[in-house]
Design a protein around this motif. Sequence first.
Motif, PDB file in Angstrom:
ATOM      1  N   UNK A 135       5.588 -22.566   5.726  1.00  0.00           N
ATOM      2  CA  UNK A 135       4.686 -21.436   5.486  1.00  0.00           C
ATOM      3  C   UNK A 135       4.167 -20.807   6.783  1.00  0.00           C
ATOM      4  N   UNK A 136       3.890 -21.634   7.793  1.00  0.00           N
ATOM      5  CA  UNK A 136       3.392 -21.097   9.061  1.00  0.00           C
ATOM      6  C   UNK A 136       4.440 -20.225   9.742  1.00  0.00           C
ATOM      7  N   UNK A 137       5.693 -20.687   9.765  1.00  0.00           N
ATOM      8  CA  UNK A 137       6.742 -19.898  10.415  1.00  0.00           C
ATOM      9  C   UNK A 137       7.033 -18.614   9.642  1.00  0.00           C
ATOM     10  N   UNK A 138       6.919 -18.685   8.326  1.00  0.00           N
ATOM     11  CA  UNK A 138       7.096 -17.471   7.526  1.00  0.00           C
ATOM     12  C   UNK A 138       6.021 -16.440   7.868  1.00  0.00           C
ATOM     13  N   UNK A 139       4.773 -16.903   7.971  1.00  0.00           N
ATOM     14  CA  UNK A 139       3.677 -15.996   8.325  1.00  0.00           C
ATOM     15  C   UNK A 139       3.842 -15.451   9.731  1.00  0.00           C
ATOM     16  N   UNK A 140       4.272 -16.290  10.666  1.00  0.00           N
ATOM     17  CA  UNK A 140       4.491 -15.816  12.036  1.00  0.00           C
ATOM     18  C   UNK A 140       5.582 -14.751  12.071  1.00  0.00           C
ATOM     19  N   UNK A 141       6.630 -14.928  11.279  1.00  0.00           N
ATOM     20  CA  UNK A 141       7.701 -13.951  11.244  1.00  0.00           C
ATOM     21  C   UNK A 141       7.225 -12.601  10.746  1.00  0.00           C
ATOM     22  N   UNK A 142       6.267 -12.620   9.810  1.00  0.00           N
ATOM     23  CA  UNK A 142       5.724 -11.368   9.280  1.00  0.00           C
ATOM     24  C   UNK A 142       4.746 -10.719  10.256  1.00  0.00           C
TER      25      UNK A 142
ATOM     26  N   UNK B 175       8.594 -10.184  16.730  1.00  0.00           N
ATOM     27  CA  UNK B 175       9.279 -10.331  18.017  1.00  0.00           C
ATOM     28  C   UNK B 175       9.306 -11.776  18.493  1.00  0.00           C
ATOM     29  N   UNK B 176       8.519 -12.652  17.863  1.00  0.00           N
ATOM     30  CA  UNK B 176       8.407 -14.040  18.314  1.00  0.00           C
ATOM     31  C   UNK B 176       9.453 -14.912  17.621  1.00  0.00           C
ATOM     32  N   UNK B 177      10.331 -15.517  18.408  1.00  0.00           N
ATOM     33  CA  UNK B 177      11.321 -16.458  17.890  1.00  0.00           C
ATOM     34  C   UNK B 177      10.833 -17.878  18.172  1.00  0.00           C
ATOM     35  N   UNK B 178      10.554 -18.634  17.131  1.00  0.00           N
ATOM     36  CA  UNK B 178      10.049 -19.994  17.276  1.00  0.00           C
ATOM     37  C   UNK B 178      11.185 -20.983  17.031  1.00  0.00           C
ATOM     38  N   UNK B 179      11.462 -21.800  18.027  1.00  0.00           N
ATOM     39  CA  UNK B 179      12.396 -22.909  17.863  1.00  0.00           C
ATOM     40  C   UNK B 179      11.605 -24.123  17.396  1.00  0.00           C
ATOM     41  N   UNK B 180      12.042 -24.735  16.301  1.00  0.00           N
ATOM     42  CA  UNK B 180      11.308 -25.869  15.734  1.00  0.00           C
ATOM     43  C   UNK B 180      12.134 -27.137  15.864  1.00  0.00           C
ATOM     44  N   UNK B 181      11.593 -28.125  16.549  1.00  0.00           N
ATOM     45  CA  UNK B 181      12.225 -29.436  16.699  1.00  0.00           C
ATOM     46  C   UNK B 181      11.552 -30.395  15.735  1.00  0.00           C
ATOM     47  N   UNK B 182      12.288 -30.892  14.754  1.00  0.00           N
ATOM     48  CA  UNK B 182      11.730 -31.800  13.751  1.00  0.00           C
ATOM     49  C   UNK B 182      12.062 -33.228  14.179  1.00  0.00           C
TER      50      UNK B 182
ATOM     51  N   UNK C 216       1.546 -11.288  22.057  1.00  0.00           N
ATOM     52  CA  UNK C 216       2.302 -12.504  21.756  1.00  0.00           C
ATOM     53  C   UNK C 216       3.702 -12.352  22.331  1.00  0.00           C
ATOM     54  N   UNK C 217       4.182 -13.430  22.944  1.00  0.00           N
ATOM     55  CA  UNK C 217       5.461 -13.376  23.632  1.00  0.00           C
ATOM     56  C   UNK C 217       6.660 -13.405  22.719  1.00  0.00           C
ATOM     57  N   UNK C 218       7.849 -13.649  23.308  1.00  0.00           N
ATOM     58  CA  UNK C 218       9.102 -13.567  22.561  1.00  0.00           C
ATOM     59  C   UNK C 218       9.609 -14.915  22.080  1.00  0.00           C
ATOM     60  N   UNK C 219       9.179 -16.020  22.728  1.00  0.00           N
ATOM     61  CA  UNK C 219       9.708 -17.333  22.357  1.00  0.00           C
ATOM     62  C   UNK C 219       8.604 -18.381  22.398  1.00  0.00           C
TER      63      UNK C 219
ATOM     64  N   UNK D 138      -1.783 -16.277  24.419  1.00  0.00           N
ATOM     65  CA  UNK D 138      -1.696 -15.606  23.116  1.00  0.00           C
ATOM     66  C   UNK D 138      -0.559 -16.131  22.235  1.00  0.00           C
ATOM     67  N   UNK D 139       0.535 -16.570  22.836  1.00  0.00           N
ATOM     68  CA  UNK D 139       1.684 -17.017  22.048  1.00  0.00           C
ATOM     69  C   UNK D 139       1.403 -18.353  21.378  1.00  0.00           C
ATOM     70  N   UNK D 140       0.967 -19.346  22.158  1.00  0.00           N
ATOM     71  CA  UNK D 140       0.672 -20.641  21.547  1.00  0.00           C
ATOM     72  C   UNK D 140      -0.533 -20.540  20.621  1.00  0.00           C
ATOM     73  N   UNK D 141      -1.491 -19.680  20.949  1.00  0.00           N
ATOM     74  CA  UNK D 141      -2.643 -19.487  20.067  1.00  0.00           C
ATOM     75  C   UNK D 141      -2.204 -18.946  18.709  1.00  0.00           C
ATOM     76  N   UNK D 142      -1.221 -18.058  18.706  1.00  0.00           N
ATOM     77  CA  UNK D 142      -0.721 -17.510  17.440  1.00  0.00           C
ATOM     78  C   UNK D 142      -0.039 -18.584  16.605  1.00  0.00           C
ATOM     79  N   UNK D 143       0.727 -19.470  17.264  1.00  0.00           N
ATOM     80  CA  UNK D 143       1.396 -20.551  16.536  1.00  0.00           C
ATOM     81  C   UNK D 143       0.365 -21.507  15.946  1.00  0.00           C
TER      82      UNK D 143
END
Length: 305
Positions: free
Chosen positions: A109-116, A120-127, A90-93, A281-286
């Motif tokens: 909850x999804x971003x919390x799980x991804x952080x755990x 290494x993956x930093x997700x920018x979220x645009x609401x 999984x990538x970095x961004x 792998x990165x988008x699949x993880x998200x």
Amino acid sequence: MLDVRRLHMLKTVAARGSISAAAQSLELSAGAVSQQLAALRQDVGVDLLRPDGRTVALTEAGRVLLEHADRVFAAVEEAECAVAAVKGTVGATATLAALPSTVARIVAPALTALGADHPQLAVTCLVTDQAQLRELTLGAVDVVLGQRYHHLPETTPKGIAVSPLLDDPLLVVTAEHGGDERPVALRDLATHHLVVPPPATDCGQAVLHACRQAGFTPTARYVTADIAAQLELARAGLATALVPRAAIDPAAPGIRTAPIGDHPVQRLLFAATRRTGTANPTTAAVVAALRTAARQDRTTRLPPA
């Protein structure tokens, strides 16, 4: 040889409608974008854009060029995904666009799980409510958590892969003293003071369509797309709201929720990515994290759909 970056600028200008709007989204100056487009015009030897009122539009040559360019963009995306798959990590961004109504119960909850799972993956979220799938096609975001109401026609752009997450019904929301949790007939809301989303929104169209099916056209006392405002008006006893279940905190005090009994209104929440033959792998993880959060959300103690 044509410059892929210039082709992407042309696509962005066509989508945004002006050089200044494209420059803003690309984080460049309008002069820099104009200069690159002038160089692209010189490369092909024909005008690619024309004035269209206060905006610009593609010429026939510009349209043909972008049809070919889209295949180039897809090939580049496929190459990037293939290399990422070989790396297997999984990538970095990543950038996620999500609806405001999904943040509390799915996105957070999804971003919390991804952080755990992937620190290494930093997700920018645009609401945002606006044009999410267009941002995906332009490469401005990597994953979209979007919605589609079942009664409205599907308008998924070409080249987009959609993964269903959750069927999310609208619930009738009133003040806590306003009734019980038994299903409510939509036709019975004809005499209620309603708070509804603007008719130009997907949810506003869904509510209007369902009410007309139930035999009446709603007369809105309040019009707002802000779900927090809708819930507050319901809590105060000033209006009855129709709110997606995923947007309601089941522990929120002062409100009562009930399903619609006669003309249920449901939206499909989905995760969308650009379609490729090889999974990234990165988008699949998200997407996997969003799917898990949506699955867990089904277990919350709210009235059945």
